[in-house]
Design an enzyme around this catalytic site. Structure first.
Site, PDB file in Angstrom:
ATOM      1  N   ILE A   1       0.894  -1.160   0.000  1.00 57.19           N
ATOM      2  CA  ILE A   1       0.000   0.000   0.000  1.00 57.19           C
ATOM      3  C   ILE A   1       0.937   1.215   0.000  1.00 57.19           C
ATOM      4  O   ILE A   1       1.911   1.254   0.765  1.00 57.19           O
ATOM      5  CB  ILE A   1      -0.953  -0.005   1.216  1.00 57.19           C
ATOM      6  CG1 ILE A   1      -1.774   1.287   1.338  1.00 57.19           C
ATOM      7  CG2 ILE A   1      -0.237  -0.258   2.532  1.00 57.19           C
ATOM      8  CD1 ILE A   1      -2.863   1.209   2.432  1.00 57.19           C
ATOM      9  N   SER A   2       0.682   2.185  -0.863  1.00 56.64           N
ATOM     10  CA  SER A   2       1.580   3.346  -0.979  1.00 56.64           C
ATOM     11  C   SER A   2       1.606   4.153   0.320  1.00 56.64           C
ATOM     12  O   SER A   2       0.648   4.137   1.087  1.00 56.64           O
ATOM     13  CB  SER A   2       1.112   4.267  -2.106  1.00 56.64           C
ATOM     14  OG  SER A   2       0.929   3.556  -3.300  1.00 56.64           O
TER      15      SER A   2
END
Ligand code: SAH
Length: 209
Positions: free
Chosen positions: A62-63
């Site tokens: 997940i960024s």
């Protein structure tokens, strides 16, 4: 004593604002509304509001929140927009956009990751995001053209299908470069062609075929 998640979230959002990543009131509101802990594996709940990418399984991440903030601001989301995302991952970026646009179509290469993203979005009560599995570099012909396109995996070049499927005046935000380092590129479609500008270095997992 452990700091409650609610407090950590407040600190993170303050940090993103003071660092200049979050700029617009409605984008800030979307960050306040979406619980990032719903999009990270249970073991990482405590780290949900660190400004870091986190593993989501299958070697994917997940960024980091600041990257989600930068990309969302560059898109200039509007309530009437239909948006294409390539790389659903956890579903977090799509969830943030869901609060700012009419509809998000997100494509994920990995079936298991797509299933989890769907669960994450559902448990967060989001119903204007549609997830598909497949190779997003081909776009999503069936729902094209899009007002905005966001790519959250690294591309060696901007896939042609994504430019074709973008509306005139539409915006695309995409990391372009090699495997270990990319430049965040904003493209605005004018007279059928992209006018591009660079928005800093970034590191995304590579686009898969
Ligand atoms: N936006 C995500 C982060 C994505 S990580 C979030 O908010 O969590 C990048 C994702 O792109 C990974 O899940 C990876 O499986 C996916 N991906 C890689 N190549 C792809 C392709 N060709 N089409 C669609 N998804 C792809």
């Amino acid at each position: 004593m452990d700091i409650p998640l609610k407090q950590k979230k407040k600190f993170l959002i303050q940090h993103l604002i003071s660092s200049g990543y979050l700029k617009t009131k409605k984008v800030i509101q979307a960050f306040e509304e979406i619980p990032r802990e719903n999009f990270v594996p249970h073991d990482y709940h405590d780290h949900a509001y660190a400004d870091e990418p986190l593993p989501i399984g299958g070697g994917q991440t997940i960024s980091a929140p600041h990257m989600v903030a930068v990309m969302t601001e560059l898109l200039e989301p509007k309530k009437t927009d239909e948006v294409l995302e390539v790389g659903a991952g956890s579903g977090y970026q799509a969830a943030i956009l869901s609060k700012l646009v009419k509809k998000v179509f997100t494509i994920e290469f990995d079936k298991n990751i797509a299933k989890r993203a769907e669960l994450n979005l559902c448990s967060t009560g989001i119903n204007n995001v549609e997830i598909m599995t497949g190779d997003g570099s081909k776009g999503y012909e069936k729902q094209a053209p899009f007002d905005k396109t966001i790519v959250t995996c690294a591309c060696q070049e901007i896939p042609r299908a994504l430019i074709v499927q973008l509306k005139e005046g539409g915006r695309i935000v995409i990391p372009v470069g090699g495997q270990w380092y990319q430049e965040l590129v904003l493209g605005v479609k004018k007279k059928g062609r992209l006018e591009t500008s660079m928005h800093g270095g970034c590191v995304f997992v590579p686009l898969r075929h």
